[in-house]
Design a protein around this motif. Structure first.
Motif, PDB file in Angstrom:
ATOM      1  N   ASN A  68       0.722  -1.094   0.150  1.00 28.65           N
ATOM      2  CA  ASN A  68      -0.138  -0.066   0.014  1.00 28.65           C
ATOM      3  C   ASN A  68       0.773   1.381  -0.122  1.00 28.65           C
ATOM      4  OD1 ASN A  68      -2.236   1.317  -0.060  1.00 28.65           O
ATOM      5  ND2 ASN A  68      -2.716   1.318   2.210  1.00 28.65           N
ATOM      6  N   CYS A  69       1.722   1.450  -1.081  1.00 31.21           N
ATOM      7  CA  CYS A  69       2.674   2.571  -1.115  1.00 31.21           C
ATOM      8  C   CYS A  69       1.810   3.929  -1.276  1.00 31.21           C
ATOM      9  CB  CYS A  69       3.674   2.287  -2.043  1.00 31.21           C
ATOM     10  SG  CYS A  69       4.710   3.590  -2.396  1.00 31.21           S
ATOM     11  N   CYS A  70       1.961   4.999  -0.691  1.00 31.51           N
ATOM     12  CA  CYS A  70       1.222   6.029  -0.892  1.00 31.51           C
ATOM     13  C   CYS A  70      -0.333   5.975  -1.016  1.00 31.51           C
ATOM     14  CB  CYS A  70       1.751   6.783  -1.958  1.00 31.51           C
ATOM     15  SG  CYS A  70       3.382   7.134  -1.937  1.00 31.51           S
ATOM     16  N   CYS A  71      -0.655   4.852  -0.227  1.00 35.03           N
ATOM     17  CA  CYS A  71      -2.231   4.464  -0.334  1.00 35.03           C
ATOM     18  C   CYS A  71      -2.848   4.156  -1.806  1.00 35.03           C
ATOM     19  CB  CYS A  71      -3.153   5.811   0.369  1.00 35.03           C
ATOM     20  SG  CYS A  71      -2.943   5.920   2.056  1.00 35.03           S
ATOM     21  N   LEU A  72      -1.966   3.709  -2.575  1.00 32.35           N
ATOM     22  CA  LEU A  72      -2.512   3.634  -3.888  1.00 32.35           C
ATOM     23  C   LEU A  72      -3.454   2.351  -3.920  1.00 32.35           C
ATOM     24  CD1 LEU A  72       0.710   4.338  -6.124  1.00 32.35           C
ATOM     25  CD2 LEU A  72      -1.516   5.622  -6.151  1.00 32.35           C
ATOM     26  N   GLY A  73      -2.983   1.169  -3.095  1.00 36.80           N
ATOM     27  CA  GLY A  73      -3.724   0.016  -3.126  1.00 36.80           C
ATOM     28  C   GLY A  73      -5.093   0.258  -2.587  1.00 36.80           C
ATOM     29  N   PHE A  74      -5.235   1.214  -1.683  1.00 39.80           N
ATOM     30  CA  PHE A  74      -6.626   1.406  -1.015  1.00 39.80           C
ATOM     31  C   PHE A  74      -7.355   2.141  -2.051  1.00 39.80           C
ATOM     32  CE2 PHE A  74      -9.349   4.259   1.291  1.00 39.80           C
ATOM     33  CZ  PHE A  74     -10.175   3.432   1.762  1.00 39.80           C
ATOM     34  N   LEU A 110       2.143  -1.759  -7.403  1.00 40.29           N
ATOM     35  CA  LEU A 110       2.945  -2.937  -7.372  1.00 40.29           C
ATOM     36  C   LEU A 110       4.381  -2.509  -7.840  1.00 40.29           C
ATOM     37  CD1 LEU A 110       3.012  -5.934  -7.232  1.00 40.29           C
ATOM     38  CD2 LEU A 110       2.585  -6.288  -9.273  1.00 40.29           C
ATOM     39  N   VAL A 111       4.568  -1.622  -8.936  1.00 41.21           N
ATOM     40  CA  VAL A 111       5.859  -1.362  -9.367  1.00 41.21           C
ATOM     41  C   VAL A 111       6.585  -0.506  -8.221  1.00 41.21           C
ATOM     42  CG1 VAL A 111       7.127  -0.071 -11.035  1.00 41.21           C
ATOM     43  CG2 VAL A 111       5.167  -1.440 -11.714  1.00 41.21           C
ATOM     44  N   VAL A 112       5.786   0.467  -7.765  1.00 41.09           N
ATOM     45  CA  VAL A 112       6.652   1.312  -7.013  1.00 41.09           C
ATOM     46  C   VAL A 112       7.031   0.628  -5.540  1.00 41.09           C
ATOM     47  CG1 VAL A 112       6.211   3.286  -5.129  1.00 41.09           C
ATOM     48  CG2 VAL A 112       5.421   3.385  -7.516  1.00 41.09           C
ATOM     49  N   SER A 113       5.887  -0.344  -5.207  1.00 47.18           N
ATOM     50  CA  SER A 113       6.377  -1.275  -3.768  1.00 47.18           C
ATOM     51  C   SER A 113       7.460  -2.078  -4.220  1.00 47.18           C
ATOM     52  CB  SER A 113       5.072  -1.778  -3.519  1.00 47.18           C
ATOM     53  OG  SER A 113       4.053  -0.833  -2.768  1.00 47.18           O
ATOM     54  N   LEU A 114       7.435  -2.649  -5.243  1.00 47.25           N
ATOM     55  CA  LEU A 114       8.432  -3.621  -5.636  1.00 47.25           C
ATOM     56  C   LEU A 114       9.993  -2.790  -5.527  1.00 47.25           C
ATOM     57  CD1 LEU A 114       7.028  -5.999  -7.994  1.00 47.25           C
ATOM     58  CD2 LEU A 114       7.700  -6.555  -5.822  1.00 47.25           C
ATOM     59  N   LEU A 115       9.796  -1.574  -6.168  1.00 46.66           N
ATOM     60  CA  LEU A 115      11.046  -0.954  -6.275  1.00 46.66           C
ATOM     61  C   LEU A 115      11.616  -0.209  -4.910  1.00 46.66           C
ATOM     62  CD1 LEU A 115      10.406   1.503  -9.557  1.00 46.66           C
ATOM     63  CD2 LEU A 115      12.005  -0.521  -9.116  1.00 46.66           C
ATOM     64  N   LEU A 116      10.599  -0.033  -4.171  1.00 47.10           N
ATOM     65  CA  LEU A 116      11.175   0.411  -2.785  1.00 47.10           C
ATOM     66  C   LEU A 116      11.349  -0.922  -1.884  1.00 47.10           C
ATOM     67  CD1 LEU A 116       8.214   2.802  -1.747  1.00 47.10           C
ATOM     68  CD2 LEU A 116      10.667   3.267  -2.123  1.00 47.10           C
ATOM     69  N   THR A 117      10.905  -1.905  -2.057  1.00 44.70           N
ATOM     70  CA  THR A 117      11.295  -3.223  -1.620  1.00 44.70           C
ATOM     71  C   THR A 117      12.954  -3.788  -2.057  1.00 44.70           C
ATOM     72  OG1 THR A 117       9.138  -3.869  -1.206  1.00 44.70           O
ATOM     73  CG2 THR A 117      10.728  -5.432  -1.053  1.00 44.70           C
ATOM     74  N   ILE A 118      12.945  -3.620  -3.143  1.00 49.06           N
ATOM     75  CA  ILE A 118      14.235  -3.962  -3.662  1.00 49.06           C
ATOM     76  C   ILE A 118      15.482  -2.750  -3.305  1.00 49.06           C
ATOM     77  CG2 ILE A 118      15.765  -4.178  -5.868  1.00 49.06           C
ATOM     78  CD1 ILE A 118      13.102  -5.534  -7.019  1.00 49.06           C
ATOM     79  N   GLY A 119      14.997  -1.506  -3.065  1.00 46.37           N
ATOM     80  CA  GLY A 119      16.077  -0.628  -2.887  1.00 46.37           C
ATOM     81  C   GLY A 119      16.252  -0.582  -1.252  1.00 46.37           C
ATOM     82  N   PHE A 120      15.376  -1.094  -0.449  1.00 50.46           N
ATOM     83  CA  PHE A 120      15.672  -1.196   0.704  1.00 50.46           C
ATOM     84  C   PHE A 120      16.578  -2.385   1.063  1.00 50.46           C
ATOM     85  CE2 PHE A 120      14.451  -3.230   5.034  1.00 50.46           C
ATOM     86  CZ  PHE A 120      14.732  -2.104   5.859  1.00 50.46           C
ATOM     87  N   ILE A 121      16.278  -3.543   0.523  1.00 50.40           N
ATOM     88  CA  ILE A 121      17.264  -4.614   0.462  1.00 50.40           C
ATOM     89  C   ILE A 121      18.798  -4.469  -0.194  1.00 50.40           C
ATOM     90  CG2 ILE A 121      17.757  -7.075  -0.624  1.00 50.40           C
ATOM     91  CD1 ILE A 121      14.723  -7.642  -0.557  1.00 50.40           C
ATOM     92  N   ILE A 122      18.735  -3.707  -1.146  1.00 46.23           N
ATOM     93  CA  ILE A 122      20.084  -3.146  -1.508  1.00 46.23           C
ATOM     94  C   ILE A 122      20.635  -2.374  -0.630  1.00 46.23           C
ATOM     95  CG2 ILE A 122      21.278  -1.722  -3.279  1.00 46.23           C
ATOM     96  CD1 ILE A 122      19.222  -2.885  -5.400  1.00 46.23           C
ATOM     97  N   LEU A 123      19.837  -1.333  -0.023  1.00 47.44           N
ATOM     98  CA  LEU A 123      20.429  -0.333   1.224  1.00 47.44           C
ATOM     99  C   LEU A 123      20.774  -1.415   2.233  1.00 47.44           C
ATOM    100  CD1 LEU A 123      20.770   2.487   1.742  1.00 47.44           C
ATOM    101  CD2 LEU A 123      18.788   2.616   2.714  1.00 47.44           C
ATOM    102  N   LEU A 124      20.075  -2.457   2.631  1.00 47.91           N
ATOM    103  CA  LEU A 124      20.386  -3.073   3.867  1.00 47.91           C
ATOM    104  C   LEU A 124      21.685  -3.897   3.805  1.00 47.91           C
ATOM    105  CD1 LEU A 124      19.159  -3.766   6.544  1.00 47.91           C
ATOM    106  CD2 LEU A 124      18.150  -5.693   5.339  1.00 47.91           C
ATOM    107  N   ALA A 125      21.726  -4.608   2.340  1.00 42.66           N
ATOM    108  CA  ALA A 125      22.934  -5.302   1.897  1.00 42.66           C
ATOM    109  C   ALA A 125      24.143  -4.654   2.072  1.00 42.66           C
ATOM    110  CB  ALA A 125      22.652  -6.034   0.774  1.00 42.66           C
ATOM    111  N   THR A 126      23.928  -3.319   1.350  1.00 34.95           N
ATOM    112  CA  THR A 126      25.371  -2.471   1.236  1.00 34.95           C
ATOM    113  C   THR A 126      25.674  -2.029   2.738  1.00 34.95           C
ATOM    114  OG1 THR A 126      24.380  -1.991  -0.716  1.00 34.95           O
ATOM    115  CG2 THR A 126      26.145  -0.372   0.317  1.00 34.95           C
TER     116      THR A 126
END
Length: 145
Positions: A68-74, A110-126
């Motif tokens: 539910n990124c930016c309430c787009l899902g709702f 879906l796209v924004v949430s996936l990009l944020l999730t992937i970005g968070f994983i990359i940031l966490l791994a880095t």
């Protein structure tokens, strides 16, 4: 042969076909319907078909609960419910319009949430790699008392 019947006695009088009659029959066979006949009329019967309009309610509900990124899902869920309501009333055009908007919002969410999730994983791994390097360097510098 051209035959005519007389109504009083039920007898028929037949005449041999003339040149004109043969010519007319040939013209009708070649040309089809004569040009001076009235135009053909047709009857159109509209049969209401149950066109399947996808309302994307399940996808919208999934995006509302999990992505539910930016309430787009709702918002997509609200449009999906409106699409379902329009479909129940029989307004196929309105249902398709709301369903199309819900689909676009679902794709964006879906796209924004996936990009944020992937970005968070990359940031966490880095961050983990940098932290491990800093700890190992600190242990090497302070290890030689």
């Amino acid at each position: 042969k051209k035959c005519t019947s007389q109504p009083s006695f039920g007898s028929q009088h037949c005449f041999p076909p003339t040149q004109e009659m043969v010519k007319e029959e040939h013209e009708v066979a070649v040309l089809g319907v004569p040009h001076d006949s009235p135009p053909m009329t047709s009857t159109v019967i509209n049969i209401r078909s149950d066109t399947a309009v996808p309302d994307h309610v399940v996808w919208s509900l999934f995006n509302t609960l999990f992505m539910n990124c930016c309430c787009l899902g709702f918002v997509a869920f609200a449009y999906s419910v409106k699409s379902r309501d329009r479909k129940m009333v029989g307004d196929v055009t309105g249902a398709q319009s709301y369903a199309s908007t819900a689909k676009c919002l679902n794709v964006i969410a879906l796209v924004v949430s996936l990009l944020l999730t992937i970005g968070f994983i990359i940031l966490l791994a880095t961050g983990a790699v940098v932290s491990l390097q800093a700890i190992s360097q600190m242990l090497q510098n302070h290890g030689g008392y």
